[in-house]
Design a protein around this motif. Sequence first.
Motif, PDB file in Angstrom:
ATOM      1  N   GLN A   1     -13.807  41.637  15.346  1.00 25.10           N
ATOM      2  CA  GLN A   1     -14.798  40.772  14.715  1.00 25.10           C
ATOM      3  C   GLN A   1     -14.476  39.329  15.107  1.00 25.10           C
ATOM      4  O   GLN A   1     -13.305  38.948  15.160  1.00 25.10           O
ATOM      5  CB  GLN A   1     -14.761  40.913  13.189  1.00 25.10           C
ATOM      6  CG  GLN A   1     -15.073  42.304  12.693  1.00 25.10           C
ATOM      7  CD  GLN A   1     -14.922  42.406  11.184  1.00 25.10           C
ATOM      8  OE1 GLN A   1     -15.710  41.850  10.426  1.00 25.10           O
ATOM      9  NE2 GLN A   1     -13.897  43.111  10.734  1.00 25.10           N
ATOM     10  N   SER A   2     -15.511  38.548  15.356  1.00 28.23           N
ATOM     11  CA  SER A   2     -15.333  37.156  15.777  1.00 28.23           C
ATOM     12  C   SER A   2     -15.782  36.210  14.669  1.00 28.23           C
ATOM     13  O   SER A   2     -16.762  36.470  13.974  1.00 28.23           O
ATOM     14  CB  SER A   2     -16.136  36.873  17.047  1.00 28.23           C
ATOM     15  OG  SER A   2     -15.699  37.703  18.112  1.00 28.23           O
ATOM     16  N   TYR A   3     -15.042  35.108  14.527  1.00 28.89           N
ATOM     17  CA  TYR A   3     -15.355  34.126  13.493  1.00 28.89           C
ATOM     18  C   TYR A   3     -15.224  32.715  14.055  1.00 28.89           C
ATOM     19  O   TYR A   3     -14.334  32.440  14.864  1.00 28.89           O
ATOM     20  CB  TYR A   3     -14.398  34.254  12.301  1.00 28.89           C
ATOM     21  CG  TYR A   3     -14.484  35.564  11.565  1.00 28.89           C
ATOM     22  CD1 TYR A   3     -15.398  35.757  10.528  1.00 28.89           C
ATOM     23  CD2 TYR A   3     -13.637  36.617  11.901  1.00 28.89           C
ATOM     24  CE1 TYR A   3     -15.466  36.966   9.849  1.00 28.89           C
ATOM     25  CE2 TYR A   3     -13.697  37.824  11.233  1.00 28.89           C
ATOM     26  CZ  TYR A   3     -14.612  37.991  10.197  1.00 28.89           C
ATOM     27  OH  TYR A   3     -14.678  39.187   9.533  1.00 28.89           O
ATOM     28  N   ARG A   4     -16.090  31.833  13.578  1.00 26.70           N
ATOM     29  CA  ARG A   4     -15.961  30.412  13.828  1.00 26.70           C
ATOM     30  C   ARG A   4     -15.549  29.778  12.503  1.00 26.70           C
ATOM     31  O   ARG A   4     -16.309  29.784  11.529  1.00 26.70           O
ATOM     32  CB  ARG A   4     -17.296  29.828  14.306  1.00 26.70           C
ATOM     33  CG  ARG A   4     -17.329  28.310  14.422  1.00 26.70           C
ATOM     34  CD  ARG A   4     -16.416  27.782  15.491  1.00 26.70           C
ATOM     35  NE  ARG A   4     -16.454  26.314  15.556  1.00 26.70           N
ATOM     36  CZ  ARG A   4     -15.564  25.584  16.207  1.00 26.70           C
ATOM     37  NH1 ARG A   4     -14.561  26.169  16.850  1.00 26.70           N
ATOM     38  NH2 ARG A   4     -15.676  24.279  16.228  1.00 26.70           N
ATOM     39  N   ILE A   5     -14.320  29.272  12.432  1.00 24.54           N
ATOM     40  CA  ILE A   5     -13.775  28.696  11.203  1.00 24.54           C
ATOM     41  C   ILE A   5     -13.860  27.183  11.297  1.00 24.54           C
ATOM     42  O   ILE A   5     -13.219  26.560  12.156  1.00 24.54           O
ATOM     43  CB  ILE A   5     -12.314  29.136  10.977  1.00 24.54           C
ATOM     44  CG1 ILE A   5     -12.183  30.659  11.026  1.00 24.54           C
ATOM     45  CG2 ILE A   5     -11.800  28.573   9.659  1.00 24.54           C
ATOM     46  CD1 ILE A   5     -12.932  31.384   9.945  1.00 24.54           C
TER      47      ILE A   5
ATOM     48  N   SER B   1     -11.811  39.712   5.465  1.00 25.46           N
ATOM     49  CA  SER B   1     -12.558  38.734   4.680  1.00 25.46           C
ATOM     50  C   SER B   1     -11.992  37.336   4.902  1.00 25.46           C
ATOM     51  O   SER B   1     -10.847  37.173   5.320  1.00 25.46           O
ATOM     52  CB  SER B   1     -12.535  39.089   3.185  1.00 25.46           C
ATOM     53  OG  SER B   1     -11.224  39.036   2.668  1.00 25.46           O
ATOM     54  N   ILE B   2     -12.831  36.337   4.614  1.00 29.87           N
ATOM     55  CA  ILE B   2     -12.474  34.924   4.772  1.00 29.87           C
ATOM     56  C   ILE B   2     -12.579  34.244   3.399  1.00 29.87           C
ATOM     57  O   ILE B   2     -13.526  34.488   2.656  1.00 29.87           O
ATOM     58  CB  ILE B   2     -13.415  34.217   5.762  1.00 29.87           C
ATOM     59  CG1 ILE B   2     -13.499  34.984   7.093  1.00 29.87           C
ATOM     60  CG2 ILE B   2     -12.992  32.781   5.981  1.00 29.87           C
ATOM     61  CD1 ILE B   2     -12.217  35.007   7.871  1.00 29.87           C
TER      62      ILE B   2
ATOM     63  N   ASP C   1     -10.799  35.847  17.110  1.00 31.41           N
ATOM     64  CA  ASP C   1     -11.164  37.260  17.080  1.00 31.41           C
ATOM     65  C   ASP C   1     -10.098  37.984  16.272  1.00 31.41           C
ATOM     66  O   ASP C   1      -8.890  37.734  16.458  1.00 31.41           O
ATOM     67  CB  ASP C   1     -11.212  37.866  18.487  1.00 31.41           C
ATOM     68  CG  ASP C   1     -12.381  37.358  19.315  1.00 31.41           C
ATOM     69  OD1 ASP C   1     -13.363  36.867  18.715  1.00 31.41           O
ATOM     70  OD2 ASP C   1     -12.306  37.438  20.556  1.00 31.41           O
TER      71      ASP C   1
ATOM     72  N   VAL D   1      -7.593  34.120   6.526  1.00 30.22           N
ATOM     73  CA  VAL D   1      -8.165  35.335   7.115  1.00 30.22           C
ATOM     74  C   VAL D   1      -7.387  36.498   6.505  1.00 30.22           C
ATOM     75  O   VAL D   1      -6.187  36.648   6.755  1.00 30.22           O
ATOM     76  CB  VAL D   1      -8.032  35.325   8.652  1.00 30.22           C
ATOM     77  CG1 VAL D   1      -8.649  36.592   9.228  1.00 30.22           C
ATOM     78  CG2 VAL D   1      -8.691  34.084   9.232  1.00 30.22           C
TER      79      VAL D   1
ATOM     80  N   THR E   1     -12.172  29.078  16.903  1.00 27.91           N
ATOM     81  CA  THR E   1     -12.834  30.372  17.087  1.00 27.91           C
ATOM     82  C   THR E   1     -11.743  31.432  17.189  1.00 27.91           C
ATOM     83  O   THR E   1     -10.785  31.262  17.955  1.00 27.91           O
ATOM     84  CB  THR E   1     -13.692  30.387  18.361  1.00 27.91           C
ATOM     85  OG1 THR E   1     -14.703  29.374  18.250  1.00 27.91           O
ATOM     86  CG2 THR E   1     -14.357  31.740  18.547  1.00 27.91           C
TER      87      THR E   1
ATOM     88  N   THR F   1      -8.060  27.715   5.486  1.00 24.90           N
ATOM     89  CA  THR F   1      -8.865  28.931   5.344  1.00 24.90           C
ATOM     90  C   THR F   1      -7.991  30.151   5.586  1.00 24.90           C
ATOM     91  O   THR F   1      -7.209  30.178   6.547  1.00 24.90           O
ATOM     92  CB  THR F   1     -10.036  28.931   6.344  1.00 24.90           C
ATOM     93  OG1 THR F   1     -10.910  27.832   6.049  1.00 24.90           O
ATOM     94  CG2 THR F   1     -10.827  30.235   6.270  1.00 24.90           C
TER      95      THR F   1
END
Length: 370
Positions: A324-328, A363-364, A353, A335, A351, A333
């Motif tokens: 899963q990819s995320y832009r934080i 979850s974030i 993965d 993860v 960014t 924060t």
Amino acid sequence: METDLICMGCGVPLQTEEEEKLGYIPKTKLSDPDRDLVCKRCFQLRHYNKQQPVSVDSDEFLNMVSKISQTDSLVVHLIDIFDVEGTLLKSLPRIVGKNPILLVGNKVDLLPKSTNQNKLKNWLLKMAKDAGIKVLDVYLISSQKGYHLNELAMRMETERKNKDIYVVGVTNVGKSTFINQFIKRSTGVKEAITTSYFPGTTLGFIHIPLDDKSALIDTPGIMNKNQMAHYVSKQDLKIITPKKEIKPRNYQLNSGQTLFIGGLVRFDFVKGDKQTFVCYFANELLVHRTKLEKADSLYEKQLGKLLTPPDEETLKTLPKLVKQSYRITDEYTDVVFPGLGWITILSGNVTIDVHSPKGIGISIRKSFNR
């Protein structure tokens, strides 16, 4: 031979005929009136920490605890702070009906001292609300150490209004340990209920009288197949389960670097300025750093070797990793890897993965450690 007796450890009816079935006890053990009557399975758990495999359908567990909705009682829902996603029961309203609920986060003693517990409570309230669970309040405790149990016990006594109290949760959240602590403080009796590292210890309702009319009731742990605990071996479960306060581990990473948490999950820093990432996992769980370009090859060659856990037994059941990819964008924060721990991103604007076993959701959240 079936008996009218109940195992003092797990709550199932005792029987003396079929050794491989639940509730088996040798006939010779029934003749000692001074001995606590426990089935063979609980005896082995208590004295040898050895689990005897049993076959109990998860629907049977769910149907059993759903009887709570037909009662007028107080419900204590125990969850694991390190696996909220896997231990917060989304089906709780259906199980307990209109009965009032106290939400209790266990294992607070294992959190770093920097943890802001008020932020943690507020997050747990939000998680419960998002799941459609209305709770009276949130308490943070340690079943193992007994932290904050007195405050919780006083609230339980106030809210129950002479009614029964049901303690509800998924497997391996510490329900039996919590009740043992409660009983020990009330009566001085130690280890009244069998406890172990392994999921599924309590197999029937266990009633502990509070007065002449009401009881504290331990319920079977509900099987949640999205818990990491159900995919790892007994030995690996001991490794990933924190035993002492977690010590934060700092990693200065450039973009294009990867962290493996054992071989169970993977964190890729894809894009962003060089910064510190803080890992919060069991102290015995190894973290390995490598270049992103070498991560696939390392995983393929070293899974179960350098990257362990998993061991050979876990490898047979562990689902494949999915990305899963995320832009934080925000600083501080977390993860969260349910059942394992979390990684805090201090500066944001990155960014990433993340790779975790299929079915184990990531979850974030805003960090509690600042």
